[in-house]
Motif scaffolding. Structure first.
Motif, PDB file in Angstrom:
ATOM      1  N   GLY A 162     -18.455 -12.429  14.003  1.00 30.87           N
ATOM      2  CA  GLY A 162     -18.681 -12.904  15.361  1.00 30.87           C
ATOM      3  C   GLY A 162     -18.993 -14.377  15.475  1.00 30.87           C
ATOM      4  O   GLY A 162     -19.465 -14.839  16.519  1.00 30.87           O
ATOM      5  N   LEU A 163     -18.739 -15.145  14.404  1.00 31.89           N
ATOM      6  CA  LEU A 163     -19.050 -16.570  14.376  1.00 31.89           C
ATOM      7  C   LEU A 163     -17.854 -17.394  14.835  1.00 31.89           C
ATOM      8  O   LEU A 163     -16.702 -17.009  14.637  1.00 31.89           O
ATOM      9  CB  LEU A 163     -19.442 -16.984  12.960  1.00 31.89           C
ATOM     10  N   ARG A 164     -18.125 -18.544  15.421  1.00 25.58           N
ATOM     11  CA  ARG A 164     -17.056 -19.451  15.824  1.00 25.58           C
ATOM     12  C   ARG A 164     -16.711 -20.395  14.679  1.00 25.58           C
ATOM     13  O   ARG A 164     -17.546 -20.686  13.833  1.00 25.58           O
ATOM     14  CB  ARG A 164     -17.457 -20.237  17.070  1.00 25.58           C
ATOM     15  N   VAL A 165     -15.478 -20.887  14.687  1.00 27.31           N
ATOM     16  CA  VAL A 165     -14.967 -21.684  13.583  1.00 27.31           C
ATOM     17  C   VAL A 165     -14.585 -23.079  14.072  1.00 27.31           C
ATOM     18  O   VAL A 165     -13.898 -23.231  15.089  1.00 27.31           O
ATOM     19  CB  VAL A 165     -13.735 -21.009  12.943  1.00 27.31           C
ATOM     20  N   ALA A 166     -15.040 -24.093  13.335  1.00 29.36           N
ATOM     21  CA  ALA A 166     -14.679 -25.478  13.627  1.00 29.36           C
ATOM     22  C   ALA A 166     -14.139 -26.129  12.366  1.00 29.36           C
ATOM     23  O   ALA A 166     -14.590 -25.829  11.253  1.00 29.36           O
ATOM     24  CB  ALA A 166     -15.881 -26.264  14.138  1.00 29.36           C
ATOM     25  N   ILE A 167     -13.171 -27.007  12.532  1.00 26.75           N
ATOM     26  CA  ILE A 167     -12.713 -27.855  11.434  1.00 26.75           C
ATOM     27  C   ILE A 167     -13.389 -29.205  11.597  1.00 26.75           C
ATOM     28  O   ILE A 167     -13.247 -29.858  12.639  1.00 26.75           O
ATOM     29  CB  ILE A 167     -11.182 -27.982  11.434  1.00 26.75           C
ATOM     30  N   ASP A 168     -14.133 -29.604  10.580  1.00 27.47           N
ATOM     31  CA  ASP A 168     -14.890 -30.855  10.630  1.00 27.47           C
ATOM     32  C   ASP A 168     -14.050 -32.009  10.103  1.00 27.47           C
ATOM     33  O   ASP A 168     -13.128 -31.814   9.295  1.00 27.47           O
ATOM     34  CB  ASP A 168     -16.161 -30.705   9.785  1.00 27.47           C
ATOM     35  N   ASP A 169     -14.362 -33.218  10.552  1.00 26.06           N
ATOM     36  CA  ASP A 169     -13.759 -34.452  10.032  1.00 26.06           C
ATOM     37  C   ASP A 169     -12.236 -34.409  10.033  1.00 26.06           C
ATOM     38  O   ASP A 169     -11.582 -34.816   9.056  1.00 26.06           O
ATOM     39  CB  ASP A 169     -14.276 -34.736   8.615  1.00 26.06           C
ATOM     40  N   TYR A 170     -11.662 -33.932  11.136  1.00 25.77           N
ATOM     41  CA  TYR A 170     -10.197 -33.928  11.251  1.00 25.77           C
ATOM     42  C   TYR A 170      -9.679 -35.352  11.111  1.00 25.77           C
ATOM     43  O   TYR A 170     -10.169 -36.280  11.756  1.00 25.77           O
ATOM     44  CB  TYR A 170      -9.775 -33.346  12.603  1.00 25.77           C
ATOM     45  N   GLY A 171      -8.667 -35.507  10.245  1.00 23.02           N
ATOM     46  CA  GLY A 171      -8.138 -36.837   9.961  1.00 23.02           C
ATOM     47  C   GLY A 171      -8.609 -37.378   8.630  1.00 23.02           C
ATOM     48  O   GLY A 171      -8.152 -38.437   8.192  1.00 23.02           O
ATOM     49  N   ALA A 172      -9.523 -36.662   7.947  1.00 22.36           N
ATOM     50  CA  ALA A 172     -10.041 -37.099   6.650  1.00 22.36           C
ATOM     51  C   ALA A 172      -9.713 -36.055   5.587  1.00 22.36           C
ATOM     52  O   ALA A 172      -9.872 -34.857   5.804  1.00 22.36           O
ATOM     53  CB  ALA A 172     -11.552 -37.303   6.717  1.00 22.36           C
ATOM     54  N   GLU A 173      -9.252 -36.519   4.446  1.00 22.05           N
ATOM     55  CA  GLU A 173      -8.967 -35.685   3.276  1.00 22.05           C
ATOM     56  C   GLU A 173      -8.145 -34.443   3.650  1.00 22.05           C
ATOM     57  O   GLU A 173      -7.044 -34.567   4.167  1.00 22.05           O
ATOM     58  CB  GLU A 173     -10.270 -35.323   2.554  1.00 22.05           C
ATOM     59  N   ASN A 174      -8.704 -33.237   3.425  1.00 26.73           N
ATOM     60  CA  ASN A 174      -7.916 -32.021   3.638  1.00 26.73           C
ATOM     61  C   ASN A 174      -8.061 -31.428   5.035  1.00 26.73           C
ATOM     62  O   ASN A 174      -7.516 -30.356   5.311  1.00 26.73           O
ATOM     63  CB  ASN A 174      -8.310 -30.968   2.593  1.00 26.73           C
ATOM     64  N   SER A 175      -8.797 -32.112   5.914  1.00 28.49           N
ATOM     65  CA  SER A 175      -8.912 -31.649   7.303  1.00 28.49           C
ATOM     66  C   SER A 175      -7.758 -32.244   8.106  1.00 28.49           C
ATOM     67  O   SER A 175      -7.909 -33.262   8.781  1.00 28.49           O
ATOM     68  CB  SER A 175     -10.258 -32.070   7.897  1.00 28.49           C
TER      69      SER A 175
END
Length: 290
Positions: A162-175
């Motif tokens: 039931g947790l929400r998902v975020a991608i951090d630091d989009y534009g850096a390394e593997n994000s």
């Protein structure tokens, strides 16, 4: 009250503040507010990101130095401890109507069983603290995952709880866009340095705006991180970004006596800075994006 996490320990003080110890390090929680833009109004405080603040022998040290001192085999336990600290302090000190962002290093979750075990422990902490799963946003940091399949399994485990998902630091390394396409997160947080480079040219700002619009079409909320200047705040709003985080609105603050009162004050007064400089900001923003 104390709680053991691996070889570390979390202690709940009489004033309700939770601190941790790992070897000789003292670990504390700092929360940085996240604000949502509202058409025609000041940004509204809607969430906080939990950040670890280590010290050694009474001297504050950077999180990077602290984590570099942790053996690879202990990294998962340490990250579990920091998330537990943030959740306990969030439950005690943050407004109930705000979300709590916590970080996960995807390189540590090599298989679904590892994720299930970590999230089972996290769920027990949340239940004891009275935190609803939907209130928690799990930020996947920019580190490389063991495999695409392991990363998908980890995200499936997050959503199963039931947790929400975020991608951090989009534009850096593997994000990158491949990670977004593969995982379809609820939230994408744009890397501060990447945003800064794009904002200073008209073509860069146009690209930034197009990406925000594309994510919005997919139902993905966007957060601009590391906003430190008034003109950046103005451009972030013009781009269509949903939320913003950075020193121009509020710095991280370590949970300490009196923190609760300052949280309330921040919700009422922090964004007044934007209104006080709106005339000069608009002129500067036009210059930066032209």
């Amino acid at each position: 009250m104390s709680r053991n996490v691996g070889t570390g320990r979390i202690i709940r003080q009489d004033n309700g503040i939770a601190t941790g110890s790992w070897d000789a390090f003292l670990l504390e929680t700092a929360f940085q507010p996240i604000f949502a833009f509202q058409p025609g109004e000041k940004p509204r405080l809607v969430a906080y990101e939990g950040l670890v603040r280590p010290s050694l022998g009474g001297e504050r040290i950077s999180p990077m130095i602290f984590f570099s001192a942790i053996a690879a085999g202990e990294r998962l336990e340490v990250e579990t401890m920091t998330r537990t600290l943030h959740l306990l302090n969030g439950a005690a000190w943050l407004p109930q109507d705000t979300s709590i962002f916590v970080n996960f290093d995807p390189s540590l979750f090599t298989e679904r069983a590892v994720a299930d075990s970590a999230l089972r422990d996290m769920r027990l902490v949340m239940e004891a603290a009275g935190i609803a799963p939907g209130r928690v946003v799990c930020e996947l940091t920019e580190q490389k995952a063991p495999s695409a399949a392991a990363l998908r399994a980890f995200v499936e485990a997050l959503r199963a709880n039931g947790l929400r998902v975020a991608i951090d630091d989009y534009g850096a390394e593997n994000s990158d866009i491949r990670r977004v396409k593969a995982l379809q997160p609820d939230i994408v947080k744009f890397d501060a340095q990447w945003i800064g480079r794009l904002m200073v040219t008209g073509s860069g700002f146009a690209l930034l705006t197009a990406m925000v619009e594309k994510f919005a079409e997919q139902g993905i909320t966007t957060v601009f991180e590391g906003i430190e200047e008034s003109w950046q705040l103005e451009l972030a709003e013009k781009s269509g970004a949903s939320m913003v985080q950075g020193y121009v609105l509020a710095r991280p603050e370590i949970v300490s006596p009196g923190f609760g009162g300052r949280v309330k004050e921040a919700a009422d007064t922090t964004s007044a800075r934007q209104a006080s400089s709106s005339a000069t900001v608009t002129r500067t923003a036009r210059k930066k994006s032209s």
